[in-house]
Design a protein around this motif. Sequence first.
Motif, PDB file in Angstrom:
ATOM      1  N   THR A 143       0.850  -1.189   0.000  1.00 19.10           N
ATOM      2  CA  THR A 143       0.000   0.000   0.000  1.00 19.10           C
ATOM      3  C   THR A 143       0.882   1.235   0.000  1.00 19.10           C
ATOM      4  O   THR A 143       2.026   1.207   0.460  1.00 19.10           O
ATOM      5  N   GLY A 144       0.348   2.321  -0.502  1.00 15.16           N
ATOM      6  CA  GLY A 144       1.104   3.568  -0.520  1.00 15.16           C
ATOM      7  C   GLY A 144       0.192   4.752  -0.740  1.00 15.16           C
ATOM      8  O   GLY A 144      -0.962   4.610  -1.159  1.00 15.16           O
ATOM      9  N   SER A 145       0.702   5.931  -0.463  1.00 15.05           N
ATOM     10  CA  SER A 145      -0.057   7.154  -0.678  1.00 15.05           C
ATOM     11  C   SER A 145       0.909   8.297  -0.951  1.00 15.05           C
ATOM     12  O   SER A 145       2.113   8.188  -0.697  1.00 15.05           O
ATOM     13  N   TYR A 146       0.368   9.383  -1.479  1.00 14.12           N
ATOM     14  CA  TYR A 146       1.181  10.581  -1.697  1.00 14.12           C
ATOM     15  C   TYR A 146       0.315  11.811  -1.469  1.00 14.12           C
ATOM     16  O   TYR A 146      -0.921  11.741  -1.494  1.00 14.12           O
ATOM     17  N   ASP A 147       0.971  12.954  -1.250  1.00 16.22           N
ATOM     18  CA  ASP A 147       0.245  14.205  -1.028  1.00 16.22           C
ATOM     19  C   ASP A 147       1.149  15.363  -1.453  1.00 16.22           C
ATOM     20  O   ASP A 147       2.307  15.435  -1.046  1.00 16.22           O
ATOM     21  N   LEU A 148       0.629  16.227  -2.319  1.00 16.18           N
ATOM     22  CA  LEU A 148       1.345  17.448  -2.676  1.00 16.18           C
ATOM     23  C   LEU A 148       1.296  18.385  -1.478  1.00 16.18           C
ATOM     24  O   LEU A 148       0.222  18.844  -1.089  1.00 16.18           O
ATOM     25  N   LEU A 149       2.450  18.668  -0.887  1.00 15.00           N
ATOM     26  CA  LEU A 149       2.501  19.420   0.365  1.00 15.00           C
ATOM     27  C   LEU A 149       2.372  20.925   0.160  1.00 15.00           C
ATOM     28  O   LEU A 149       2.112  21.655   1.117  1.00 15.00           O
ATOM     29  N   ASP A 150       2.556  21.384  -1.072  1.00 18.57           N
ATOM     30  CA  ASP A 150       2.429  22.809  -1.367  1.00 18.57           C
ATOM     31  C   ASP A 150       0.989  23.096  -1.800  1.00 18.57           C
ATOM     32  O   ASP A 150       0.651  23.029  -2.988  1.00 18.57           O
ATOM     33  N   ASP A 151       0.142  23.434  -0.820  1.00 20.90           N
ATOM     34  CA  ASP A 151      -1.285  23.606  -1.096  1.00 20.90           C
ATOM     35  C   ASP A 151      -1.572  24.729  -2.082  1.00 20.90           C
ATOM     36  O   ASP A 151      -2.585  24.704  -2.790  1.00 20.90           O
ATOM     37  N   GLU A 152      -0.683  25.724  -2.115  1.00 26.69           N
ATOM     38  CA  GLU A 152      -0.934  26.886  -2.959  1.00 26.69           C
ATOM     39  C   GLU A 152      -0.566  26.656  -4.427  1.00 26.69           C
ATOM     40  O   GLU A 152      -0.884  27.484  -5.289  1.00 26.69           O
ATOM     41  N   LEU A 153       0.078  25.524  -4.729  1.00 20.88           N
ATOM     42  CA  LEU A 153       0.531  25.249  -6.090  1.00 20.88           C
ATOM     43  C   LEU A 153      -0.410  24.299  -6.820  1.00 20.88           C
ATOM     44  O   LEU A 153      -1.060  23.451  -6.211  1.00 20.88           O
ATOM     45  N   SER A 154      -0.455  24.431  -8.133  1.00 12.36           N
ATOM     46  CA  SER A 154      -1.271  23.547  -8.958  1.00 12.36           C
ATOM     47  C   SER A 154      -0.666  22.146  -8.994  1.00 12.36           C
ATOM     48  O   SER A 154       0.561  21.980  -9.002  1.00 12.36           O
ATOM     49  N   ALA A 155      -1.547  21.144  -9.030  1.00 13.05           N
ATOM     50  CA  ALA A 155      -1.094  19.754  -9.111  1.00 13.05           C
ATOM     51  C   ALA A 155      -1.013  19.265 -10.557  1.00 13.05           C
ATOM     52  O   ALA A 155      -0.729  18.088 -10.788  1.00 13.05           O
ATOM     53  N   LYS A 156      -1.243  20.138 -11.529  1.00 17.33           N
ATOM     54  CA  LYS A 156      -1.240  19.718 -12.932  1.00 17.33           C
ATOM     55  C   LYS A 156       0.056  19.036 -13.362  1.00 17.33           C
ATOM     56  O   LYS A 156       0.020  18.040 -14.084  1.00 17.33           O
ATOM     57  N   PRO A 157       1.237  19.548 -12.968  1.00 20.44           N
ATOM     58  CA  PRO A 157       2.468  18.886 -13.419  1.00 20.44           C
ATOM     59  C   PRO A 157       2.856  17.656 -12.594  1.00 20.44           C
ATOM     60  O   PRO A 157       3.839  16.984 -12.911  1.00 20.44           O
ATOM     61  N   VAL A 158       2.090  17.341 -11.556  1.00 17.01           N
ATOM     62  CA  VAL A 158       2.451  16.238 -10.654  1.00 17.01           C
ATOM     63  C   VAL A 158       1.963  14.900 -11.206  1.00 17.01           C
ATOM     64  O   VAL A 158       0.797  14.757 -11.579  1.00 17.01           O
ATOM     65  N   SER A 159       2.865  13.945 -11.256  1.00 16.13           N
ATOM     66  CA  SER A 159       2.499  12.579 -11.643  1.00 16.13           C
ATOM     67  C   SER A 159       3.169  11.605 -10.688  1.00 16.13           C
ATOM     68  O   SER A 159       4.324  11.788 -10.295  1.00 16.13           O
ATOM     69  N   VAL A 160       2.434  10.581 -10.284  1.00 15.40           N
ATOM     70  CA  VAL A 160       2.964   9.518  -9.432  1.00 15.40           C
ATOM     71  C   VAL A 160       2.584   8.198 -10.092  1.00 15.40           C
ATOM     72  O   VAL A 160       1.400   7.942 -10.326  1.00 15.40           O
ATOM     73  N   VAL A 161       3.587   7.375 -10.406  1.00 13.61           N
ATOM     74  CA  VAL A 161       3.348   6.157 -11.176  1.00 13.61           C
ATOM     75  C   VAL A 161       4.095   4.986 -10.543  1.00 13.61           C
ATOM     76  O   VAL A 161       5.268   5.112 -10.189  1.00 13.61           O
ATOM     77  N   LEU A 162       3.404   3.854 -10.419  1.00 18.08           N
ATOM     78  CA  LEU A 162       4.013   2.626  -9.910  1.00 18.08           C
ATOM     79  C   LEU A 162       4.286   1.697 -11.092  1.00 18.08           C
ATOM     80  O   LEU A 162       3.374   1.302 -11.809  1.00 18.08           O
ATOM     81  N   PHE A 163       5.573   1.367 -11.306  1.00 19.35           N
ATOM     82  CA  PHE A 163       5.993   0.503 -12.398  1.00 19.35           C
ATOM     83  C   PHE A 163       6.487  -0.843 -11.881  1.00 19.35           C
ATOM     84  O   PHE A 163       7.083  -0.919 -10.798  1.00 19.35           O
ATOM     85  N   ASP A 164       6.282  -1.890 -12.671  1.00 19.40           N
ATOM     86  CA  ASP A 164       7.008  -3.125 -12.453  1.00 19.40           C
ATOM     87  C   ASP A 164       8.467  -2.879 -12.813  1.00 19.40           C
ATOM     88  O   ASP A 164       8.773  -2.283 -13.848  1.00 19.40           O
TER      89      ASP A 164
END
Length: 211
Positions: free
Chosen positions: A49-70
């Motif tokens: 299991t895992g999770s993530y959170d953008l800690l900069d609330d004032e910034l847009s999350a548009k450029p953020v990507s989180v991907v789990l690969f084999d």
Amino acid sequence: MFKIASFHFLLIACHLIPSCYGALSLDLKPKEEVCISFKTLGDQPGHITGSYDLLDDELSAKPVSVVLFDYDSEEVKWHSDYEGSEGSFSLTTAGKFHLCFGNGAGGYKTPADKENEKRGIKTMTVYDYTNTDGINRRIGFSIRIKPVVGTKAFNAQLEKNGDENEASSQSSKLVDLTLQLADRMELLLDHQEYIKNREMTHRNIVESTFT
């Protein structure tokens, strides 16, 4: 393709113990992608299991990507939602994996997306992950790996806890329900850690501004 974080050995070490947890954060530069490597115990399946959170609330999350690969095939096992400032995943499998975080890098396609492309079926919206503001982004994340019921690692943990007889009498349905509840509780704990991280950052900014 990937830049491997210098502290990835902390998570690779998860395969040495029955249950492992890592909570960390990254400061990603524009257009940067950093990947964390981890694996389950040998060829035995683990509950990941895992999770993530953008800690900069004032910034847009548009450029953020989180991907789990084999790790070997680079098949996408899970990816974050577009513009998703937070997310979580859960799967039960064995192997080695990359969890990759991008700030202006992303848009990886799942096997289902690729199969649909072969058939001429367009199901994936083309998202733009470009970092247009040139600002770093801080991402908090956690990864947990637990032994699956019936595996050697699970039995070893039961012996250590002295609960083998009690746990072995539970039905698989009850065990699955327990795992689901545990996942939700741990996700809440993750969010508490992310909140603490934000508060600490804001406090440091205030102290540096007025001292």
